[in-house]
Scaffold this motif. Structure first.
Motif, PDB file in Angstrom:
ATOM      1  N   SER A  57       0.834  -1.197   0.000  1.00 53.73           N
ATOM      2  CA  SER A  57       0.000   0.000   0.000  1.00 53.73           C
ATOM      3  C   SER A  57       0.872   1.251   0.000  1.00 53.73           C
ATOM      4  CB  SER A  57      -0.930   0.009   1.209  1.00 53.73           C
ATOM      5  OG  SER A  57      -0.174   0.086   2.403  1.00 53.73           O
ATOM      6  N   LEU A  58       0.294   2.364  -0.447  1.00 54.82           N
ATOM      7  CA  LEU A  58       1.035   3.628  -0.511  1.00 54.82           C
ATOM      8  C   LEU A  58       1.405   4.135   0.871  1.00 54.82           C
ATOM      9  CD1 LEU A  58       2.087   6.001  -2.148  1.00 54.82           C
ATOM     10  CD2 LEU A  58      -0.209   7.025  -2.047  1.00 54.82           C
ATOM     11  N   ARG A  59       0.528   3.978   1.818  1.00 51.16           N
ATOM     12  CA  ARG A  59       0.808   4.444   3.176  1.00 51.16           C
ATOM     13  C   ARG A  59       1.976   3.678   3.801  1.00 51.16           C
ATOM     14  NH1 ARG A  59      -3.702   4.785   8.057  1.00 51.16           N
ATOM     15  NH2 ARG A  59      -2.315   5.827   9.588  1.00 51.16           N
ATOM     16  N   ALA A  60       1.966   2.375   3.591  1.00 50.43           N
ATOM     17  CA  ALA A  60       3.066   1.573   4.146  1.00 50.43           C
ATOM     18  C   ALA A  60       4.393   1.955   3.509  1.00 50.43           C
ATOM     19  CB  ALA A  60       2.767   0.086   3.950  1.00 50.43           C
ATOM     20  N   LYS A  61       4.335   2.214   2.197  1.00 47.54           N
ATOM     21  CA  LYS A  61       5.576   2.619   1.524  1.00 47.54           C
ATOM     22  C   LYS A  61       6.085   3.955   2.046  1.00 47.54           C
ATOM     23  CE  LYS A  61       4.722   0.120  -2.796  1.00 47.54           C
ATOM     24  NZ  LYS A  61       4.505   0.234  -4.249  1.00 47.54           N
ATOM     25  N   LEU A  62       5.156   4.872   2.337  1.00 47.54           N
ATOM     26  CA  LEU A  62       5.571   6.169   2.878  1.00 47.54           C
ATOM     27  C   LEU A  62       6.225   6.014   4.252  1.00 47.54           C
ATOM     28  CD1 LEU A  62       2.537   8.439   1.859  1.00 47.54           C
ATOM     29  CD2 LEU A  62       4.860   8.447   0.899  1.00 47.54           C
ATOM     30  N   TRP A  63       5.641   5.178   5.121  1.00 45.78           N
ATOM     31  CA  TRP A  63       6.238   4.944   6.442  1.00 45.78           C
ATOM     32  C   TRP A  63       7.629   4.317   6.318  1.00 45.78           C
ATOM     33  CZ3 TRP A  63       5.135   7.267  10.628  1.00 45.78           C
ATOM     34  CH2 TRP A  63       3.835   7.685  10.920  1.00 45.78           C
ATOM     35  N   LEU A  64       7.775   3.396   5.379  1.00 51.09           N
ATOM     36  CA  LEU A  64       9.093   2.779   5.164  1.00 51.09           C
ATOM     37  C   LEU A  64      10.109   3.821   4.723  1.00 51.09           C
ATOM     38  CD1 LEU A  64      10.923   0.316   4.989  1.00 51.09           C
ATOM     39  CD2 LEU A  64      10.071  -0.061   2.663  1.00 51.09           C
ATOM     40  N   ALA A  65       9.678   4.715   3.811  1.00 50.37           N
ATOM     41  CA  ALA A  65      10.602   5.753   3.346  1.00 50.37           C
ATOM     42  C   ALA A  65      10.993   6.699   4.468  1.00 50.37           C
ATOM     43  CB  ALA A  65       9.947   6.521   2.190  1.00 50.37           C
ATOM     44  N   LEU A  70      14.962   8.704   8.400  1.00 55.33           N
ATOM     45  CA  LEU A  70      15.387   8.990   9.774  1.00 55.33           C
ATOM     46  C   LEU A  70      16.666   8.236  10.130  1.00 55.33           C
ATOM     47  CD1 LEU A  70      11.951   8.974  11.653  1.00 55.33           C
ATOM     48  CD2 LEU A  70      13.394  10.949  11.111  1.00 55.33           C
ATOM     49  N   THR A  71      16.758   6.979   9.700  1.00 52.87           N
ATOM     50  CA  THR A  71      17.976   6.200   9.968  1.00 52.87           C
ATOM     51  C   THR A  71      19.187   6.858   9.316  1.00 52.87           C
ATOM     52  OG1 THR A  71      16.646   4.185  10.063  1.00 52.87           O
ATOM     53  CG2 THR A  71      19.023   3.933   9.758  1.00 52.87           C
ATOM     54  N   ALA A  72      19.023   7.302   8.081  1.00 57.00           N
ATOM     55  CA  ALA A  72      20.136   7.955   7.389  1.00 57.00           C
ATOM     56  C   ALA A  72      20.544   9.241   8.092  1.00 57.00           C
ATOM     57  CB  ALA A  72      19.741   8.235   5.944  1.00 57.00           C
ATOM     58  N   VAL A  73      19.536  10.002   8.576  1.00 61.00           N
ATOM     59  CA  VAL A  73      19.857  11.254   9.286  1.00 61.00           C
ATOM     60  C   VAL A  73      20.626  10.974  10.563  1.00 61.00           C
ATOM     61  CG1 VAL A  73      18.827  13.187  10.535  1.00 61.00           C
ATOM     62  CG2 VAL A  73      17.918  12.533   8.304  1.00 61.00           C
ATOM     63  N   VAL A  75      22.514   8.363  11.318  1.00 61.46           N
ATOM     64  CA  VAL A  75      23.871   7.905  10.997  1.00 61.46           C
ATOM     65  C   VAL A  75      24.738   9.074  10.566  1.00 61.46           C
ATOM     66  CG1 VAL A  75      25.222   6.456   9.436  1.00 61.46           C
ATOM     67  CG2 VAL A  75      23.119   5.569  10.439  1.00 61.46           C
ATOM     68  N   THR A  76      24.170   9.965   9.740  1.00 61.48           N
ATOM     69  CA  THR A  76      24.946  11.107   9.255  1.00 61.48           C
ATOM     70  C   THR A  76      25.327  12.044  10.401  1.00 61.48           C
ATOM     71  OG1 THR A  76      23.783  10.979   7.141  1.00 61.48           O
ATOM     72  CG2 THR A  76      24.933  13.030   7.650  1.00 61.48           C
ATOM     73  N   VAL A  77      24.341  12.334  11.279  1.00 57.24           N
ATOM     74  CA  VAL A  77      24.628  13.217  12.417  1.00 57.24           C
ATOM     75  C   VAL A  77      25.690  12.612  13.323  1.00 57.24           C
ATOM     76  CG1 VAL A  77      23.633  14.212  14.508  1.00 57.24           C
ATOM     77  CG2 VAL A  77      22.372  14.328  12.359  1.00 57.24           C
ATOM     78  N   SER A  78      25.614  11.293  13.555  1.00 57.09           N
ATOM     79  CA  SER A  78      26.618  10.636  14.404  1.00 57.09           C
ATOM     80  C   SER A  78      28.004  10.741  13.800  1.00 57.09           C
ATOM     81  CB  SER A  78      26.235   9.167  14.607  1.00 57.09           C
ATOM     82  OG  SER A  78      24.973   9.056  15.233  1.00 57.09           O
ATOM     83  N   ALA A  79      28.096  10.540  12.476  1.00 56.99           N
ATOM     84  CA  ALA A  79      29.405  10.639  11.816  1.00 56.99           C
ATOM     85  C   ALA A  79      29.963  12.047  11.904  1.00 56.99           C
ATOM     86  CB  ALA A  79      29.272  10.187  10.364  1.00 56.99           C
ATOM     87  N   VAL A  80      29.096  13.048  11.667  1.00 55.33           N
ATOM     88  CA  VAL A  80      29.553  14.440  11.731  1.00 55.33           C
ATOM     89  C   VAL A  80      29.981  14.805  13.145  1.00 55.33           C
ATOM     90  CG1 VAL A  80      28.799  16.831  11.480  1.00 55.33           C
ATOM     91  CG2 VAL A  80      28.138  15.138   9.767  1.00 55.33           C
ATOM     92  N   GLN A  81      29.204  14.341  14.158  1.00 58.62           N
ATOM     93  CA  GLN A  81      29.547  14.641  15.545  1.00 58.62           C
ATOM     94  C   GLN A  81      30.876  14.006  15.937  1.00 58.62           C
ATOM     95  OE1 GLN A  81      27.748  16.705  17.375  1.00 58.62           O
ATOM     96  NE2 GLN A  81      29.183  16.600  19.073  1.00 58.62           N
TER      97      GLN A  81
END
Length: 301
Positions: A57-65, A70-73, A75-81
């Protein structure tokens, strides 16, 4: 025209003939139906529904995205910190190392100054002893170990056995210890007492001068002489009449005891007469009592 008789329907020409694998019906069923019917039905249902583990479903795909973003953010913030904090941590570590090195240098300087002051005080004490005591003061300083000594004597080298666990169970070391071939504090005490009894005028062990206040003790595997840990081999220097001192020591209780240690436990030692030995003054002496010397009537110096 004659016709052949036909077999009745439903009857076999081989009446009573059975399948060869009729007795293995259970094994045949397991081989033909290795996968449980429930698993097969579930696989067919998933294939019909197009289920592949991903949301449809479209809603499930949106939640997955959103979750992946959020996971990428994070990880990126941790690397920068981590990259930002790295120079700070390195700077703090460098500052700590500098403080430790500076403290070490200060401690070394204070130790040198302390040693210099100790040497000055010792020299002043010796000079005062010689100046006011005369020949008696020189003799007292010699007997107390407060002055250096030079002269003939013997050099005694004592070392543990090649195998420190060697030796029997009888003799002067019937005490249950496993390292029978190791030199101990009481062995060194007997050896030094034997040297004094043989006529030694001054004795030093590994460069540490012995006096009437010296103690030979044990601290683990090390032997303490004047509270300084020593390890084998032990070099004992004794000033005296070289040849006579050598002969008297071998006949003394300490010399005989050392020979027993060699015969019974493999302790190694050697004694040689020396024409010239130099023993340092004791570094552990201190003045306990002192009285002013009167230089004249009603005055002191």
């Amino acid at each position: 025209m004659a016709r052949m008789p036909q077999q009745p329907p439903g009857r076999s020409s081989t009446v009573g003939e059975a399948r060869p694998d009729a007795s293995m019906s259970l094994l045949t069923n397991v081989m033909e139906h290795s996968l449980d019917d429930g698993y097969a039905e579930a696989a067919d249902r998933a294939e019909r529904e197009g289920s592949s583990g991903l949301p449809r479903s479209l809603r499930a795909k949106l939640w997955l995205a959103v979750g992946l973003a959020l996971t990428a953010v994070v990880v990126t913030v941790s690397a920068v910190q981590a990259r930002v904090d790295a120079p700070v941590v390195a700077k703090e570590r460098a500052e700590l190392v500098d403080r430790v090195e500076e403290g070490t240098r200060e401690a070394d300087e204070l130790e040198k100054r302390n040693e210099s002051l100790r040497t000055k005080v010792s020299k002043m004490q010796h000079d005062a002893l010689r100046r006011h005591g005369g020949e008696k003061g020189t003799l007292v300083a010699l007997l107390a170990g407060a002055t250096r000594v030079e002269g003939p004597g013997i050099k005694l080298t004592v070392d543990d056995a090649a195998d420190s666990t060697s030796g029997g169970t009888e003799g002067p070391r019937d005490d249950g210890f496993a390292d029978q071939g190791r030199i101990r504090d009481r062995d060194m005490q007997r050896i030094v007492n034997g040297l004094w009894a043989a006529g030694a005028e001054a004795v030093a062990i590994n460069g540490h001068r012995l006096t009437a206040l010296s103690a030979i003790r044990a601290a683990g595997d090390a032997i303490l002489v004047n509270n300084k840990p020593l390890g084998p081999p032990y070099t004992v220097l004794a000033v005296g009449d070289g040849a006579k001192l050598d002969d008297e020591f071998r006949k003394s209780a300490g010399g005989k005891y050392l020979q027993v240690l060699k015969n019974e436990y493999g302790v190694r030692y050697g004694v040689t007469a020396q024409d010239e030995l130099r023993l340092p003054a004791s570094s552990g002496l201190s003045v306990r009592t002192a009285e002013p010397v009167r230089a004249g009537k009603g005055s002191t110096s």
